[in-house]
Design a protein around this motif. Structure first.
Motif, PDB file in Angstrom:
ATOM      1  N   THR A   1       0.794  -1.191   0.228  1.00  0.00           N
ATOM      2  CA  THR A   1       0.102   0.224   0.131  1.00  0.00           C
ATOM      3  C   THR A   1       1.032   1.198  -0.086  1.00  0.00           C
ATOM      4  OG1 THR A   1      -0.144   0.256   2.373  1.00  0.00           O
ATOM      5  CG2 THR A   1      -1.721  -1.347   1.457  1.00  0.00           C
ATOM      6  N   THR A   2       0.333   2.388  -0.346  1.00  0.00           N
ATOM      7  CA  THR A   2       0.954   3.539  -0.441  1.00  0.00           C
ATOM      8  C   THR A   2       0.576   4.499   0.669  1.00  0.00           C
ATOM      9  OG1 THR A   2       2.461   5.335  -2.057  1.00  0.00           O
ATOM     10  CG2 THR A   2      -0.247   4.646  -2.083  1.00  0.00           C
ATOM     11  N   GLY A   3       1.444   5.363   1.186  1.00  0.00           N
ATOM     12  CA  GLY A   3       1.010   6.231   2.267  1.00  0.00           C
ATOM     13  C   GLY A   3       1.522   5.964   3.608  1.00  0.00           C
ATOM     14  N   CYS A   4       2.350   6.835   4.158  1.00  0.00           N
ATOM     15  CA  CYS A   4       2.610   6.425   5.564  1.00  0.00           C
ATOM     16  C   CYS A   4       2.782   7.706   6.416  1.00  0.00           C
ATOM     17  CB  CYS A   4       4.253   6.054   5.600  1.00  0.00           C
ATOM     18  SG  CYS A   4       4.802   5.510   6.927  1.00  0.00           S
ATOM     19  N   PRO A   5       2.350   7.564   7.776  1.00  0.00           N
ATOM     20  CA  PRO A   5       2.235   8.832   8.593  1.00  0.00           C
ATOM     21  C   PRO A   5       3.894   9.046   9.019  1.00  0.00           C
ATOM     22  CG  PRO A   5       1.662   7.100   9.872  1.00  0.00           C
ATOM     23  CD  PRO A   5       1.810   6.428   8.323  1.00  0.00           C
ATOM     24  N   LEU A   6       4.837   8.271   8.762  1.00  0.00           N
ATOM     25  CA  LEU A   6       6.136   8.301   9.115  1.00  0.00           C
ATOM     26  C   LEU A   6       7.174   8.720   7.925  1.00  0.00           C
ATOM     27  CD1 LEU A   6       6.801   5.452  11.787  1.00  0.00           C
ATOM     28  CD2 LEU A   6       5.931   7.799  12.107  1.00  0.00           C
ATOM     29  N   ARG A   7       8.282   9.214   8.291  1.00  0.00           N
ATOM     30  CA  ARG A   7       9.300   9.629   7.259  1.00  0.00           C
ATOM     31  C   ARG A   7      10.716   9.281   7.618  1.00  0.00           C
ATOM     32  NH1 ARG A   7       5.062  10.112   5.196  1.00  0.00           N
ATOM     33  NH2 ARG A   7       4.479  12.120   3.837  1.00  0.00           N
ATOM     34  N   CYS A   8      10.971   7.800   7.773  1.00  0.00           N
ATOM     35  CA  CYS A   8      12.191   7.393   8.306  1.00  0.00           C
ATOM     36  C   CYS A   8      13.152   8.056   7.101  1.00  0.00           C
ATOM     37  CB  CYS A   8      12.401   5.979   8.253  1.00  0.00           C
ATOM     38  SG  CYS A   8      10.839   5.211   9.345  1.00  0.00           S
ATOM     39  N   VAL A   9      14.544   8.357   7.886  1.00  0.00           N
ATOM     40  CA  VAL A   9      15.321   8.865   6.878  1.00  0.00           C
ATOM     41  C   VAL A   9      16.052   8.083   6.132  1.00  0.00           C
ATOM     42  CG1 VAL A   9      17.571   8.538   8.869  1.00  0.00           C
ATOM     43  CG2 VAL A   9      17.485  10.376   7.265  1.00  0.00           C
ATOM     44  N   TRP A  10      16.137   6.784   6.423  1.00  0.00           N
ATOM     45  CA  TRP A  10      16.685   5.786   5.608  1.00  0.00           C
ATOM     46  C   TRP A  10      15.631   4.813   4.740  1.00  0.00           C
ATOM     47  CZ3 TRP A  10      13.975   2.128   8.149  1.00  0.00           C
ATOM     48  CH2 TRP A  10      14.115   2.138   9.638  1.00  0.00           C
TER      49      TRP A  10
ATOM     50  N   SER B   1      15.394   5.933  17.260  1.00  0.00           N
ATOM     51  CA  SER B   1      15.791   7.258  16.857  1.00  0.00           C
ATOM     52  C   SER B   1      16.628   7.349  15.803  1.00  0.00           C
ATOM     53  CB  SER B   1      16.192   7.718  18.378  1.00  0.00           C
ATOM     54  OG  SER B   1      17.834   7.182  18.560  1.00  0.00           O
ATOM     55  N   ASN B   2      17.177   6.131  15.200  1.00  0.00           N
ATOM     56  CA  ASN B   2      18.200   6.267  14.111  1.00  0.00           C
ATOM     57  C   ASN B   2      17.247   6.478  13.287  1.00  0.00           C
ATOM     58  OD1 ASN B   2      17.068   3.849  13.089  1.00  0.00           O
ATOM     59  ND2 ASN B   2      18.646   2.655  14.220  1.00  0.00           N
ATOM     60  N   SER B   3      15.709   6.636  13.189  1.00  0.00           N
ATOM     61  CA  SER B   3      15.006   6.942  11.772  1.00  0.00           C
ATOM     62  C   SER B   3      14.607   8.281  11.727  1.00  0.00           C
ATOM     63  CB  SER B   3      13.747   6.100  11.915  1.00  0.00           C
ATOM     64  OG  SER B   3      12.983   6.335  13.134  1.00  0.00           O
ATOM     65  N   ILE B   4      14.878   9.121  12.707  1.00  0.00           N
ATOM     66  CA  ILE B   4      14.497  10.506  12.559  1.00  0.00           C
ATOM     67  C   ILE B   4      15.268  11.408  11.556  1.00  0.00           C
ATOM     68  CG2 ILE B   4      14.312  12.751  14.123  1.00  0.00           C
ATOM     69  CD1 ILE B   4      14.591  10.971  16.635  1.00  0.00           C
ATOM     70  N   PRO B   5      14.234  11.960  10.514  1.00  0.00           N
ATOM     71  CA  PRO B   5      15.052  12.460   9.315  1.00  0.00           C
ATOM     72  C   PRO B   5      15.346  13.869   9.618  1.00  0.00           C
ATOM     73  CG  PRO B   5      12.501  12.771   9.313  1.00  0.00           C
ATOM     74  CD  PRO B   5      12.986  11.965  10.707  1.00  0.00           C
ATOM     75  N   PHE B   6      16.631  14.071  10.718  1.00  0.00           N
ATOM     76  CA  PHE B   6      17.090  15.555  10.507  1.00  0.00           C
ATOM     77  C   PHE B   6      17.733  15.969   9.205  1.00  0.00           C
ATOM     78  CE2 PHE B   6      17.495  13.848  15.150  1.00  0.00           C
ATOM     79  CZ  PHE B   6      16.466  14.787  15.747  1.00  0.00           C
ATOM     80  N   ALA B   7      18.284  14.762   8.593  1.00  0.00           N
ATOM     81  CA  ALA B   7      19.061  15.023   7.247  1.00  0.00           C
ATOM     82  C   ALA B   7      18.279  15.217   6.144  1.00  0.00           C
ATOM     83  CB  ALA B   7      20.319  13.987   7.197  1.00  0.00           C
ATOM     84  N   ARG B   8      16.901  15.198   6.052  1.00  0.00           N
ATOM     85  CA  ARG B   8      16.071  15.125   4.823  1.00  0.00           C
ATOM     86  C   ARG B   8      15.397  16.395   4.864  1.00  0.00           C
ATOM     87  NH1 ARG B   8      14.479   9.447   2.307  1.00  0.00           N
ATOM     88  NH2 ARG B   8      13.867  10.889   0.919  1.00  0.00           N
ATOM     89  N   GLU B   9      15.172  17.010   3.843  1.00  0.00           N
ATOM     90  CA  GLU B   9      14.252  18.183   3.473  1.00  0.00           C
ATOM     91  C   GLU B   9      14.372  19.147   4.526  1.00  0.00           C
ATOM     92  OE1 GLU B   9      10.403  16.727   2.277  1.00  0.00           O
ATOM     93  OE2 GLU B   9      11.272  15.520   0.674  1.00  0.00           O
ATOM     94  N   GLY B  10      15.732  19.528   5.100  1.00  0.00           N
ATOM     95  CA  GLY B  10      15.740  20.396   5.743  1.00  0.00           C
ATOM     96  C   GLY B  10      15.499  20.093   7.457  1.00  0.00           C
ATOM     97  N   GLY B  11      14.910  18.777   7.598  1.00  0.00           N
ATOM     98  CA  GLY B  11      14.666  18.350   8.968  1.00  0.00           C
ATOM     99  C   GLY B  11      13.268  18.753   9.136  1.00  0.00           C
ATOM    100  N   ARG B  12      12.322  19.196   8.112  1.00  0.00           N
ATOM    101  CA  ARG B  12      10.906  19.531   8.539  1.00  0.00           C
ATOM    102  C   ARG B  12      10.076  18.453   8.979  1.00  0.00           C
ATOM    103  NH1 ARG B  12       7.107  19.543   4.070  1.00  0.00           N
ATOM    104  NH2 ARG B  12       7.891  18.097   2.265  1.00  0.00           N
ATOM    105  N   TRP B  13      10.590  17.094   8.689  1.00  0.00           N
ATOM    106  CA  TRP B  13       9.375  16.019   9.132  1.00  0.00           C
ATOM    107  C   TRP B  13      10.205  15.476  10.460  1.00  0.00           C
ATOM    108  CZ3 TRP B  13       4.984  13.976   7.639  1.00  0.00           C
ATOM    109  CH2 TRP B  13       4.548  14.177   6.428  1.00  0.00           C
ATOM    110  N   ALA B  14      11.080  15.994  11.013  1.00  0.00           N
ATOM    111  CA  ALA B  14      12.052  15.485  12.264  1.00  0.00           C
ATOM    112  C   ALA B  14      10.931  15.401  13.308  1.00  0.00           C
ATOM    113  CB  ALA B  14      13.311  16.153  12.567  1.00  0.00           C
ATOM    114  N   GLU B  15      10.256  16.617  13.747  1.00  0.00           N
ATOM    115  CA  GLU B  15       9.537  16.566  15.050  1.00  0.00           C
ATOM    116  C   GLU B  15       8.394  15.620  15.104  1.00  0.00           C
ATOM    117  OE1 GLU B  15       6.448  17.270  17.629  1.00  0.00           O
ATOM    118  OE2 GLU B  15       6.278  18.079  15.623  1.00  0.00           O
TER     119      GLU B  15
END
Ligand code: SF4
Length: 212
Positions: free
Chosen positions: A10-19, A102-116
């Motif tokens: 399925t497509t769509g996810c509430p998360l945005r894992c960095v990897w 916590s290794n999944s938090i996307p600080f390094a993608r799209e300026g970190g806008r999804w991290a919080e």
């Protein structure tokens, strides 16, 4: 692992894992709309009786209850792959729950806008426990660094009745080199804790390709 299986993704996810290795279901969701009847008809083309329902996050997909009920009616073995952030009681033989560290938090993608948002949503012990309590389960953790093991231990110790043999540690990586490097020490961690090592067989067999 190794059981020939058909995958319904399925497509769509509430998360945005960095990897995230399926950006086309999370960061940049794509896909076609199909009815449950169309999916069941397509599955009939495959000889296997094992179906893996995955994502994205399948628990937020419209019609997920109907799809799993249809698979059950047709006698498939259903593995449900979920991040364990949304619970719905759907037909399922094995809940493969992959809590995000916590290794999944996307600080390094799209300026970190999804991290919080990602960090706020990524871990729901109540949801994980609900899946464990209503079907057979496995808890699969993606491991990148040594510090991750303490997080796994804390999560496992916070849940009730976890069988260590159902805790799987999988190295993060999308190349053989990365997987070999992380896998070598991760095997030793598994031996110490009584956890299971989980290779990424599809990467080893097919490489990091969509559709595998
Ligand atoms: S939960 Fe899965 S699909 Fe969603 S962003 Fe993380 S790895 Fe990707």
């Amino acid at each position: 692992m190794g059981v020939p299986s058909a995958f319904v993704r399925t497509t769509g996810c509430p998360l945005r894992c960095v990897w995230c290795d399926s950006d086309y279901t999370s960061w940049h969701p794509q896909g076609e709309t199909r009815t449950v009847a169309q999916i069941l008809s397509r599955l009939a083309d495959f000889p296997t009786r094992h179906v893996v329902v995955t994502g994205g996050e399948p628990l937020i997909a419209a019609g997920i209850e109907e799809l799993c009920a249809g698979l059950r009616t047709q006698g498939y073995h259903i593995t449900l792959e979920t991040a364990g952030v949304v619970f719905k009681e759907v037909a399922c033989d094995l809940a493969s729950v992959s809590p995000k560290l916590s290794n999944s938090i996307p600080f390094a993608r799209e300026g970190g806008r999804w991290a919080e948002r990602h960090n706020r949503l990524r871990l729901r012990l109540d949801v994980i426990q609900a899946f464990m309590d209503c079907s057979d389960y496995q808890l699969k953790f993606v491991i990148e660094r040594a510090e991750d093991i303490a997080e796994v231990r804390a999560i496992v110790d916070s849940l009730h009745g976890v069988d260590p043999a159902k805790v799987l540690l999988m190295p993060q990586g999308t190349t053989r080199e990365e997987l070999d490097r992380r896998g070598a020490w991760l095997v030793e961690v598994c031996k110490q804790h009584g956890f299971r090592y989980c290779p990424r067989l599809h990467i080893e067999l097919f490489g990091n390709r969509r559709g595998t």
